[in-house]
Scaffold this motif. Structure first.
Motif, PDB file in Angstrom:
ATOM      1  N   THR A   2       0.833  -1.204   0.000  1.00  0.00           N
ATOM      2  CA  THR A   2       0.000   0.000   0.000  1.00  0.00           C
ATOM      3  C   THR A   2       0.870   1.258   0.000  1.00  0.00           C
ATOM      4  O   THR A   2       0.602   2.213  -0.734  1.00  0.00           O
ATOM      5  CB  THR A   2      -0.956   0.007   1.205  1.00  0.00           C
ATOM      6  OG1 THR A   2      -1.806  -1.139   1.127  1.00  0.00           O
ATOM      7  CG2 THR A   2      -1.786   1.273   1.266  1.00  0.00           C
ATOM      8  N   ALA A   3       1.928   1.256   0.800  1.00  0.00           N
ATOM      9  CA  ALA A   3       2.841   2.404   0.839  1.00  0.00           C
ATOM     10  C   ALA A   3       3.483   2.624  -0.524  1.00  0.00           C
ATOM     11  O   ALA A   3       3.601   3.764  -0.993  1.00  0.00           O
ATOM     12  CB  ALA A   3       3.909   2.191   1.908  1.00  0.00           C
ATOM     13  N   ILE A  51       0.803   4.073  -2.922  1.00  0.00           N
ATOM     14  CA  ILE A  51       0.529   5.482  -2.623  1.00  0.00           C
ATOM     15  C   ILE A  51       1.672   6.365  -3.115  1.00  0.00           C
ATOM     16  O   ILE A  51       1.447   7.437  -3.679  1.00  0.00           O
ATOM     17  CB  ILE A  51       0.256   5.680  -1.116  1.00  0.00           C
ATOM     18  CG1 ILE A  51      -1.088   5.038  -0.753  1.00  0.00           C
ATOM     19  CG2 ILE A  51       0.285   7.157  -0.733  1.00  0.00           C
ATOM     20  CD1 ILE A  51      -1.376   4.977   0.732  1.00  0.00           C
ATOM     21  N   ALA A  72       8.071   1.022   5.152  1.00  0.00           N
ATOM     22  CA  ALA A  72       6.797   0.510   5.654  1.00  0.00           C
ATOM     23  C   ALA A  72       6.944  -0.946   6.071  1.00  0.00           C
ATOM     24  O   ALA A  72       6.399  -1.374   7.100  1.00  0.00           O
ATOM     25  CB  ALA A  72       5.701   0.650   4.598  1.00  0.00           C
ATOM     26  N   ILE A 101       2.586   5.614   6.877  1.00  0.00           N
ATOM     27  CA  ILE A 101       1.527   4.681   6.482  1.00  0.00           C
ATOM     28  C   ILE A 101       1.523   3.480   7.413  1.00  0.00           C
ATOM     29  O   ILE A 101       0.454   3.013   7.840  1.00  0.00           O
ATOM     30  CB  ILE A 101       1.695   4.278   5.008  1.00  0.00           C
ATOM     31  CG1 ILE A 101       1.364   5.476   4.119  1.00  0.00           C
ATOM     32  CG2 ILE A 101       0.811   3.071   4.652  1.00  0.00           C
ATOM     33  CD1 ILE A 101       1.729   5.296   2.663  1.00  0.00           C
ATOM     34  N   SER A 102       2.700   2.982   7.753  1.00  0.00           N
ATOM     35  CA  SER A 102       2.776   1.849   8.672  1.00  0.00           C
ATOM     36  C   SER A 102       2.249   2.223  10.059  1.00  0.00           C
ATOM     37  O   SER A 102       1.541   1.433  10.686  1.00  0.00           O
ATOM     38  CB  SER A 102       4.217   1.349   8.775  1.00  0.00           C
ATOM     39  OG  SER A 102       4.285   0.236   9.618  1.00  0.00           O
TER      40      SER A 102
END
Length: 151
Positions: free
Chosen positions: A18-19, A22, A59, A143-144
């Motif tokens: 996801t990181a 993004i 992340a 994000i993490s």
């Protein structure tokens, strides 16, 4: 094959990917702001702001630390991996990109009468500046941390 489906249940992997996604999307926005046009090519190329490699590995390391502990060998492995990837992105690959730019310029100047030599240009945008790596790394850690309650 049943175990393959369980990969999707791996929250650490999901947060890292996801990181990265993004960061890649932010590259399109950054290109729009700096150049005034949408360039979807940056979604699949290396280099640019922010570093998706740095976001991914930071992340990953942060998620490992949050989920299994900061004192574990798993976190140490992920952290060292992240450092190597970010060093490579800002060091070796950035230098290779600069060399490619110079070589392309030499070819352009020496072989102006022979367009055949100009067909295959070297890829110039390979690495990241230290700022791009820091921004990507900060993005990955953020994000993490936002996903932390999921662990």
């Amino acid at each position: 094959m049943q175990d393959f489906g369980r990969i999707l249940d791996n929250q650490v992997l999901a947060v890292a990917l996801t990181a990265c996604l993004i960061a890649q999307i932010l590259k399109v926005i950054f290109e729009l702001v700096t150049h005034g046009k949408v360039n979807l090519r940056v979604l699949v190329t290396t280099g640019g702001m922010p570093s998706a490699h740095s976001a991914l590995v930071t992340a990953l390391a942060t998620s490992v630390g949050q989920s299994v502990g900061w004192e574990t060998p798993e976190f140490a492995l992920a952290a060292i991996f992240a450092i190597i990837v970010m060093y490579d992105a800002a060091g070796v690959r950035l230098a290779a990109g600069k060399q490619a730019r110079i070589l392309n310029q030499i070819i352009d100047e020496l072989f102006q009468e022979h367009p055949k030599f100009n067909e295959n240009r070297l890829k110039e945008l390979l690495g990241h500046t230290p700022v791009q790596v820091i921004v990507g790394s900060t993005l990955g850690a953020a994000i993490s941390c936002l996903a932390g309650p999921a662990y």
